[in-house]
Design a protein around this motif. Structure first.
Motif, PDB file in Angstrom:
ATOM      1  N   LYS A 164      67.999  36.177 -93.508  1.00 51.13           N
ATOM      2  CA  LYS A 164      68.487  37.503 -93.915  1.00 51.13           C
ATOM      3  C   LYS A 164      69.038  38.294 -92.725  1.00 51.13           C
ATOM      4  O   LYS A 164      70.116  38.878 -92.799  1.00 51.13           O
ATOM      5  CB  LYS A 164      67.340  38.307 -94.581  1.00 51.13           C
ATOM      6  CG  LYS A 164      66.774  37.630 -95.817  1.00 51.13           C
ATOM      7  CD  LYS A 164      65.583  38.386 -96.402  1.00 51.13           C
ATOM      8  CE  LYS A 164      64.367  38.424 -95.490  1.00 51.13           C
ATOM      9  NZ  LYS A 164      63.781  37.106 -95.198  1.00 51.13           N
ATOM     10  N   THR A 197      70.003  37.159 -89.828  1.00 51.27           N
ATOM     11  CA  THR A 197      71.179  36.482 -89.280  1.00 51.27           C
ATOM     12  C   THR A 197      72.415  36.923 -90.061  1.00 51.27           C
ATOM     13  O   THR A 197      73.450  37.248 -89.473  1.00 51.27           O
ATOM     14  CB  THR A 197      71.005  34.946 -89.382  1.00 51.27           C
ATOM     15  OG1 THR A 197      69.771  34.587 -88.751  1.00 51.27           O
ATOM     16  CG2 THR A 197      72.157  34.204 -88.730  1.00 51.27           C
ATOM     17  N   GLN A 239      58.492  35.731 -90.653  1.00 52.54           N
ATOM     18  CA  GLN A 239      57.958  37.083 -90.453  1.00 52.54           C
ATOM     19  C   GLN A 239      58.415  37.734 -89.148  1.00 52.54           C
ATOM     20  O   GLN A 239      57.634  38.356 -88.442  1.00 52.54           O
ATOM     21  CB  GLN A 239      56.430  37.071 -90.500  1.00 52.54           C
ATOM     22  CG  GLN A 239      55.915  36.857 -91.895  1.00 52.54           C
ATOM     23  CD  GLN A 239      54.409  36.737 -91.904  1.00 52.54           C
ATOM     24  OE1 GLN A 239      53.871  35.695 -92.212  1.00 52.54           O
ATOM     25  NE2 GLN A 239      53.748  37.810 -91.560  1.00 52.54           N
ATOM     26  N   THR A 240      59.675  37.576 -88.846  1.00 55.04           N
ATOM     27  CA  THR A 240      60.226  38.199 -87.650  1.00 55.04           C
ATOM     28  C   THR A 240      60.505  39.676 -87.914  1.00 55.04           C
ATOM     29  O   THR A 240      60.105  40.539 -87.139  1.00 55.04           O
ATOM     30  CB  THR A 240      61.533  37.475 -87.242  1.00 55.04           C
ATOM     31  OG1 THR A 240      61.242  36.087 -87.093  1.00 55.04           O
ATOM     32  CG2 THR A 240      62.088  38.030 -85.949  1.00 55.04           C
ATOM     33  N   THR A 241      61.192  39.969 -89.006  1.00 52.70           N
ATOM     34  CA  THR A 241      61.512  41.357 -89.342  1.00 52.70           C
ATOM     35  C   THR A 241      60.278  42.043 -89.924  1.00 52.70           C
ATOM     36  O   THR A 241      59.627  41.493 -90.809  1.00 52.70           O
ATOM     37  CB  THR A 241      62.658  41.409 -90.376  1.00 52.70           C
ATOM     38  OG1 THR A 241      63.742  40.643 -89.868  1.00 52.70           O
ATOM     39  CG2 THR A 241      63.113  42.831 -90.646  1.00 52.70           C
ATOM     40  N   ASP A 266      75.112  24.620 -93.885  1.00 54.62           N
ATOM     41  CA  ASP A 266      75.546  23.744 -92.777  1.00 54.62           C
ATOM     42  C   ASP A 266      74.553  22.607 -92.556  1.00 54.62           C
ATOM     43  O   ASP A 266      74.880  21.596 -91.948  1.00 54.62           O
ATOM     44  CB  ASP A 266      75.703  24.577 -91.495  1.00 54.62           C
ATOM     45  CG  ASP A 266      74.441  25.325 -91.122  1.00 54.62           C
ATOM     46  OD1 ASP A 266      73.787  24.937 -90.160  1.00 54.62           O
ATOM     47  OD2 ASP A 266      74.078  26.291 -91.825  1.00 54.62           O
TER      48      ASP A 266
HETATM   49  N1  LIG Z   1      71.157  26.013 -89.686  1.00 56.18           N
HETATM   50  C1  LIG Z   1      71.111  27.310 -90.020  1.00 56.18           C
HETATM   51  N2  LIG Z   1      70.124  28.101 -89.540  1.00 56.18           N
HETATM   52  C2  LIG Z   1      70.110  29.402 -89.905  1.00 56.18           C
HETATM   53  C3  LIG Z   1      71.098  29.958 -90.753  1.00 56.18           C
HETATM   54  N3  LIG Z   1      70.808  31.266 -90.929  1.00 56.18           N
HETATM   55  C4  LIG Z   1      69.692  31.517 -90.201  1.00 56.18           C
HETATM   56  N4  LIG Z   1      69.263  30.397 -89.571  1.00 56.18           N
HETATM   57  C5  LIG Z   1      68.097  30.253 -88.691  1.00 56.18           C
HETATM   58  O1  LIG Z   1      66.918  30.488 -89.444  1.00 56.18           O
HETATM   59  C6  LIG Z   1      65.918  31.133 -88.636  1.00 56.18           C
HETATM   60  C7  LIG Z   1      65.460  32.417 -89.311  1.00 56.18           C
HETATM   61  O2  LIG Z   1      66.530  33.348 -89.315  1.00 56.18           O
HETATM   62  P1  LIG Z   1      66.268  34.921 -89.531  1.00 56.18           P
HETATM   63  O3  LIG Z   1      67.613  35.540 -89.693  1.00 56.18           O
HETATM   64  O4  LIG Z   1      65.341  35.455 -88.507  1.00 56.18           O
HETATM   65  O5  LIG Z   1      65.521  34.870 -90.947  1.00 56.18           O
HETATM   66  P2  LIG Z   1      64.926  36.087 -91.811  1.00 56.18           P
HETATM   67  O6  LIG Z   1      65.154  35.740 -93.237  1.00 56.18           O
HETATM   68  O7  LIG Z   1      65.469  37.369 -91.331  1.00 56.18           O
HETATM   69  O8  LIG Z   1      63.378  35.964 -91.464  1.00 56.18           O
HETATM   70  P3  LIG Z   1      62.212  37.109 -91.564  1.00 56.18           P
HETATM   71  O9  LIG Z   1      62.687  38.311 -90.828  1.00 56.18           O
HETATM   72  O10 LIG Z   1      61.060  36.458 -90.889  1.00 56.18           O
HETATM   73  O11 LIG Z   1      61.967  37.340 -93.010  1.00 56.18           O
HETATM   74  C8  LIG Z   1      66.557  31.353 -87.261  1.00 56.18           C
HETATM   75  O12 LIG Z   1      66.160  30.301 -86.415  1.00 56.18           O
HETATM   76  C9  LIG Z   1      68.056  31.291 -87.575  1.00 56.18           C
HETATM   77  O13 LIG Z   1      68.823  30.870 -86.473  1.00 56.18           O
HETATM   78  C10 LIG Z   1      72.133  29.094 -91.248  1.00 56.18           C
HETATM   79  O14 LIG Z   1      73.049  29.476 -91.973  1.00 56.18           O
HETATM   80  N5  LIG Z   1      72.091  27.788 -90.835  1.00 56.18           N
END
Ligand SMILES: Nc1nc2c(ncn2[C@@H]2O[C@H](COP(=O)(O)OP(=O)(O)OP(=O)(O)O)[C@@H](O)[C@H]2O)c(=O)[nH]1
Ligand SMILES: [Mg+2]
Length: 298
Positions: A19, A21, A39-41, A125
């Motif tokens: 999310k 990203t 659980q980063t955010t 990807d």
């Molecule tokens: N291969 C790949 N990795 C991705 C993609 N989008 C995000 N990631 C990876 O997935 C991991 C989590 O990404 P975040 O953006 O922190 O995920 P989030 O959903 O915000 O996570 P929380 O804040 O914990 O809920 C990171 O290591 C990113 O680099 C994608 O499109 N492709």
């Protein structure tokens, strides 16, 4: 101006699906921190994208998770759920692996808001064979009448403009709600604390980052135009303190210099960063301590 669109779009889903990203890619700048770990955010963070024909306000939310044992986890879930209130559109995100039980649980919460939902299937990807998507799309379309189902790669985004247009289609007409140059509602002070926390995620072992909170104790611009920032990294145990500091302070030094580089990039300003590590026993499980560290429901 009459065709101009404006609206709030919540990014919702399980932890780690991508999310934050996506938020950073759509806004075109790093606003929300990212890590390999779930659980980063922990907070609701706005990312604003202004184009001549629309202004989209993305609401990044913490991943909704099923483990509610700690107060911190409950506060985080509440933040995610209240962030869905009063938005015009929800982007519910899953990844290429498809619907896990946890994702279904999170989806039930999103669905209960009766707001239009777009489904994003992220990380495509990672799929060797894109045909694997078809059964997943079909299964998903039976689950709910999504306004759109969109396979994406937030990491390797191909058509940002196209994606923004697609999202804007689902928003109501209206004038911009924020100045064109504003990209977030969060202060530099908040972002500084997040950049330090992000480095603790990247640098440290499995469980430790969840025991960490960061407090900015000084944020001051000097006469020379340099930002002087003092940050305290709060941990729960003395043993964690020595891990964060590392041998001869090496770990802390590395973490600090990486966080400083991020700040200088985001603030376009030179930064002096001083870090301290302190122990606050059980901060992640005491609601009053959580509030004092900035964890509230908005
Ligand atoms: N291969 C790949 N990795 C991705 C993609 N989008 C995000 N990631 C990876 O997935 C991991 C989590 O990404 P975040 O953006 O922190 O995920 P989030 O959903 O915000 O996570 P929380 O804040 O914990 O809920 C990171 O290591 C990113 O680099 C994608 O499109 N492709
Ligand atoms: Mg996130």
């Amino acid at each position: 101006m009459s065709n101009h669109k404006f609206g709030y779009v919540a990014l919702v889903g399980s932890p780690n699906v991508g999310k934050s990203t996506l938020l950073n890619q759509l806004v075109g700048q790093k606003i929300s921190i990212i890590s390999r770990r779930p659980q980063t955010t922990r907070h609701r963070i706005l990312g604003i994208c202004s184009q001549p024909d629309y202004q989209l306000v993305f609401v990044d939310t913490p991943g909704i998770h099923s483990d509610q044992k700690k107060s911190l986890n409950r506060v985080i879930n509440r933040t995610a759920i209240t962030s869905m209130t009063d938005v015009d559109l929800i982007i519910f995100m899953i990844d290429q692996k498809g619907w896990t039980v946890e994702m279904r649980d999170a989806f039930e919460k999103a669905k209960s808001k009766s707001t239009p939902i777009m489904l994003f299937i992220n990380k495509i990807d990672k799929l060797k064979n894109k045909a694997e998507l078809l059964p997943l799309i079909e299964r998903s379309s039976k689950l709910h009448s999504f306004v759109d189902i969109v396979p994406v790669s937030a990491l390797k985004m191909k058509d940002r403009e196209g994606l923004l247009n697609l999202i804007a289609r689902h928003l109501p007409p209206g004038p911009p709600g924020f100045p064109e140059e504003q990209i977030t509602d969060r202060s530099q002070r908040f972002m500084a604390s997040e950049f330090v926390r992000e480095q603790t995620f990247l640098a440290l072992g499995q469980e430790l980052p969840y025991s960490i909170a960061v407090e900015i104790s000084k944020f001051q611009e000097g006469d020379n135009g340099v930002l002087n920032i003092d940050a305290v990294i709060w941990v729960e145990k003395t043993s964690q303190k020595s891990i964060v500091i590392g041998r001869e302070g090496q770990q802390l030094k590395l973490l600090g210099s990486r966080a400083r580089v991020q700040m200088e990039k985001a603030f376009v300003q030179k930064v002096y960063l001083n870090l301290w590590v302190k122990v606050k026993k059980g901060w992640g499980d005491q609601e009053n301590l959580l509030r004092s560290l900035g964890y509230s429901e908005d």
